[in-house]
Design a protein around this motif. Sequence first.
Motif, PDB file in Angstrom:
ATOM      1  N   TYR A 226     -83.217-113.555 -36.098  1.00 27.82           N
ATOM      2  CA  TYR A 226     -83.148-113.891 -34.673  1.00 27.82           C
ATOM      3  C   TYR A 226     -82.542-115.269 -34.429  1.00 27.82           C
ATOM      4  CZ  TYR A 226     -84.541-114.793 -29.891  1.00 27.82           C
ATOM      5  OH  TYR A 226     -84.521-115.105 -28.573  1.00 27.82           O
ATOM      6  N   LYS A 227     -82.928-116.253 -35.234  1.00 22.68           N
ATOM      7  CA  LYS A 227     -82.456-117.615 -34.999  1.00 22.68           C
ATOM      8  C   LYS A 227     -80.968-117.746 -35.241  1.00 22.68           C
ATOM      9  CE  LYS A 227     -86.517-119.998 -34.465  1.00 22.68           C
ATOM     10  NZ  LYS A 227     -87.784-119.987 -35.177  1.00 22.68           N
ATOM     11  N   ASN A 228     -80.438-116.945 -36.194  1.00 19.87           N
ATOM     12  CA  ASN A 228     -79.002-116.964 -36.427  1.00 19.87           C
ATOM     13  C   ASN A 228     -78.270-116.178 -35.368  1.00 19.87           C
ATOM     14  OD1 ASN A 228     -79.099-118.387 -38.803  1.00 19.87           O
ATOM     15  ND2 ASN A 228     -79.496-116.542 -40.012  1.00 19.87           N
ATOM     16  N   PHE A 229     -79.018-115.549 -34.542  1.00 27.75           N
ATOM     17  CA  PHE A 229     -78.433-114.514 -33.716  1.00 27.75           C
ATOM     18  C   PHE A 229     -78.339-114.924 -32.255  1.00 27.75           C
ATOM     19  CE2 PHE A 229     -78.285-110.420 -31.623  1.00 27.75           C
ATOM     20  CZ  PHE A 229     -77.319-109.813 -32.398  1.00 27.75           C
ATOM     21  N   GLN A 230     -78.896-116.090 -31.935  1.00 28.55           N
ATOM     22  CA  GLN A 230     -79.039-116.416 -30.519  1.00 28.55           C
ATOM     23  C   GLN A 230     -77.728-116.431 -29.757  1.00 28.55           C
ATOM     24  OE1 GLN A 230     -81.588-119.711 -29.909  1.00 28.55           O
ATOM     25  NE2 GLN A 230     -83.399-118.506 -30.319  1.00 28.55           N
ATOM     26  N   ALA A 231     -76.630-116.779 -30.451  1.00 27.35           N
ATOM     27  CA  ALA A 231     -75.340-116.796 -29.769  1.00 27.35           C
ATOM     28  C   ALA A 231     -74.804-115.373 -29.601  1.00 27.35           C
ATOM     29  CB  ALA A 231     -74.349-117.630 -30.549  1.00 27.35           C
ATOM     30  N   ALA A 232     -75.209-114.515 -30.487  1.00 24.51           N
ATOM     31  CA  ALA A 232     -74.717-113.142 -30.425  1.00 24.51           C
ATOM     32  C   ALA A 232     -75.439-112.368 -29.332  1.00 24.51           C
ATOM     33  CB  ALA A 232     -74.896-112.476 -31.778  1.00 24.51           C
ATOM     34  N   ASP A 233     -75.036-111.158 -29.141  1.00 26.30           N
ATOM     35  CA  ASP A 233     -75.466-110.515 -27.917  1.00 26.30           C
ATOM     36  C   ASP A 233     -75.949-109.079 -28.073  1.00 26.30           C
ATOM     37  OD1 ASP A 233     -75.893-111.028 -25.272  1.00 26.30           O
ATOM     38  OD2 ASP A 233     -74.156-109.833 -24.704  1.00 26.30           O
ATOM     39  N   ASP A 234     -75.491-108.424 -29.092  1.00 18.94           N
ATOM     40  CA  ASP A 234     -75.704-106.998 -29.163  1.00 18.94           C
ATOM     41  C   ASP A 234     -76.941-106.682 -30.007  1.00 18.94           C
ATOM     42  OD1 ASP A 234     -75.671-104.326 -29.575  1.00 18.94           O
ATOM     43  OD2 ASP A 234     -73.533-104.204 -29.994  1.00 18.94           O
ATOM     44  N   PHE A 235     -77.906-106.058 -29.408  1.00 16.19           N
ATOM     45  CA  PHE A 235     -79.168-105.821 -30.090  1.00 16.19           C
ATOM     46  C   PHE A 235     -78.993-104.874 -31.281  1.00 16.19           C
ATOM     47  CE2 PHE A 235     -83.672-104.676 -30.403  1.00 16.19           C
ATOM     48  CZ  PHE A 235     -84.213-105.944 -30.308  1.00 16.19           C
ATOM     49  N   ASP A 236     -78.052-103.939 -31.172  1.00 15.51           N
ATOM     50  CA  ASP A 236     -77.818-103.014 -32.290  1.00 15.51           C
ATOM     51  C   ASP A 236     -77.323-103.770 -33.509  1.00 15.51           C
ATOM     52  OD1 ASP A 236     -78.545-100.648 -30.995  1.00 15.51           O
ATOM     53  OD2 ASP A 236     -76.625-100.617 -29.954  1.00 15.51           O
ATOM     54  N   LYS A 237     -76.461-104.743 -33.226  1.00 17.69           N
ATOM     55  CA  LYS A 237     -75.932-105.557 -34.307  1.00 17.69           C
ATOM     56  C   LYS A 237     -77.072-106.383 -34.915  1.00 17.69           C
ATOM     57  CE  LYS A 237     -72.419-108.725 -34.035  1.00 17.69           C
ATOM     58  NZ  LYS A 237     -71.459-109.302 -33.105  1.00 17.69           N
ATOM     59  N   PHE A 238     -77.940-106.821 -34.033  1.00 19.33           N
ATOM     60  CA  PHE A 238     -79.106-107.585 -34.474  1.00 19.33           C
ATOM     61  C   PHE A 238     -79.935-106.755 -35.454  1.00 19.33           C
ATOM     62  CE2 PHE A 238     -83.630-108.671 -33.275  1.00 19.33           C
ATOM     63  CZ  PHE A 238     -83.694-109.763 -34.105  1.00 19.33           C
ATOM     64  N   VAL A 239     -80.175-105.505 -35.078  1.00 18.41           N
ATOM     65  CA  VAL A 239     -80.964-104.626 -35.936  1.00 18.41           C
ATOM     66  C   VAL A 239     -80.250-104.397 -37.259  1.00 18.41           C
ATOM     67  CG1 VAL A 239     -81.864-102.262 -36.182  1.00 18.41           C
ATOM     68  CG2 VAL A 239     -82.197-103.513 -34.055  1.00 18.41           C
ATOM     69  N   SER A 240     -78.932-104.226 -37.236  1.00 23.76           N
ATOM     70  CA  SER A 240     -78.224-103.954 -38.487  1.00 23.76           C
ATOM     71  C   SER A 240     -78.184-105.202 -39.365  1.00 23.76           C
ATOM     72  CB  SER A 240     -76.816-103.416 -38.218  1.00 23.76           C
ATOM     73  OG  SER A 240     -76.030-104.390 -37.605  1.00 23.76           O
ATOM     74  N   GLU A 241     -78.236-106.374 -38.760  1.00 19.61           N
ATOM     75  CA  GLU A 241     -78.290-107.596 -39.562  1.00 19.61           C
ATOM     76  C   GLU A 241     -79.668-107.785 -40.189  1.00 19.61           C
ATOM     77  OE1 GLU A 241     -76.849-111.313 -38.107  1.00 19.61           O
ATOM     78  OE2 GLU A 241     -75.123-110.355 -37.176  1.00 19.61           O
ATOM     79  N   LEU A 242     -80.663-107.300 -39.489  1.00 19.03           N
ATOM     80  CA  LEU A 242     -82.028-107.403 -39.990  1.00 19.03           C
ATOM     81  C   LEU A 242     -82.183-106.504 -41.225  1.00 19.03           C
ATOM     82  CD1 LEU A 242     -84.719-108.705 -39.183  1.00 19.03           C
ATOM     83  CD2 LEU A 242     -85.096-106.853 -37.614  1.00 19.03           C
ATOM     84  N   ARG A 243     -81.521-105.363 -41.209  1.00 17.53           N
ATOM     85  CA  ARG A 243     -81.681-104.369 -42.266  1.00 17.53           C
ATOM     86  C   ARG A 243     -81.188-104.843 -43.655  1.00 17.53           C
ATOM     87  NH1 ARG A 243     -82.803 -99.099 -40.942  1.00 17.53           N
ATOM     88  NH2 ARG A 243     -81.910 -99.321 -38.867  1.00 17.53           N
ATOM     89  N   PRO A 244     -79.941-105.370 -43.777  1.00 21.24           N
ATOM     90  CA  PRO A 244     -79.478-105.783 -45.112  1.00 21.24           C
ATOM     91  C   PRO A 244     -80.386-106.827 -45.742  1.00 21.24           C
ATOM     92  CG  PRO A 244     -77.681-105.887 -43.543  1.00 21.24           C
ATOM     93  CD  PRO A 244     -78.905-105.556 -42.770  1.00 21.24           C
ATOM     94  N   GLY A 245     -80.910-107.714 -44.938  1.00 21.89           N
ATOM     95  CA  GLY A 245     -81.819-108.741 -45.445  1.00 21.89           C
ATOM     96  C   GLY A 245     -83.021-108.128 -46.135  1.00 21.89           C
ATOM     97  N   LEU A 246     -83.497-107.018 -45.559  1.00 20.77           N
ATOM     98  CA  LEU A 246     -84.647-106.344 -46.132  1.00 20.77           C
ATOM     99  C   LEU A 246     -84.280-105.652 -47.430  1.00 20.77           C
ATOM    100  CD1 LEU A 246     -86.330-104.740 -43.035  1.00 20.77           C
ATOM    101  CD2 LEU A 246     -87.103-106.653 -44.398  1.00 20.77           C
ATOM    102  N   GLN A 247     -83.091-105.044 -47.440  1.00 24.20           N
ATOM    103  CA  GLN A 247     -82.699-104.296 -48.634  1.00 24.20           C
ATOM    104  C   GLN A 247     -82.549-105.215 -49.838  1.00 24.20           C
ATOM    105  OE1 GLN A 247     -79.377-102.337 -46.907  1.00 24.20           O
ATOM    106  NE2 GLN A 247     -80.572-100.564 -46.286  1.00 24.20           N
TER     107      GLN A 247
END
Length: 155
Positions: free
Chosen positions: A131-152
């Motif tokens: 989330y903190k890296n994401f504040q400038a970005a806008d698209d929640f779907d992209k947010f979710v996909s960025e969250l996923r690789p970190g978990l993998q």
Amino acid sequence: MRCPFCGNIDTQVKDSRPAEDHVSIRRRRFCPACGGRFTTYERVQLRDLVVIKTSGRREDFDRDKLERSIRIALQKRPIDPERVDQMISGIVRRLESLGETDIQSKQIGEIVMETLARIDTVAYVRFASVYKNFQAADDFDKFVSELRPGLQSEK
Ligand SMILES: [Zn+2]
């Protein structure tokens, strides 16, 4: 609230108390123009919330998207699924009780982080770091996909 007797809009609330059903507030009102007295009931309205993106774009609030991001953050964590449902409902209720139909996407992220912090530290860190890296970005779907690789990568 307009007086139902004379149409004066400047009426006064004399008394407010929870109604017997506890889902509404009963208000006794008085009209100083005509001396009329009347009662109103105020209820919670489960409104359609609108999310305001950082770009200013508006989008209908989507509970499923919120749920998806929270479930990803909680992946493989020992949290009862029922507890997750309660948590999501709690977040939605909080958003509804902000008293505004329009909600900044940032505000949602902060409420989610606050809630996760109380429930599971690992999930909180996962969510917050993306989330903190994401504040400038806008698209929640992209947010979710960025969250996923970190978990993998944690596997
Ligand atoms: Zn009146």
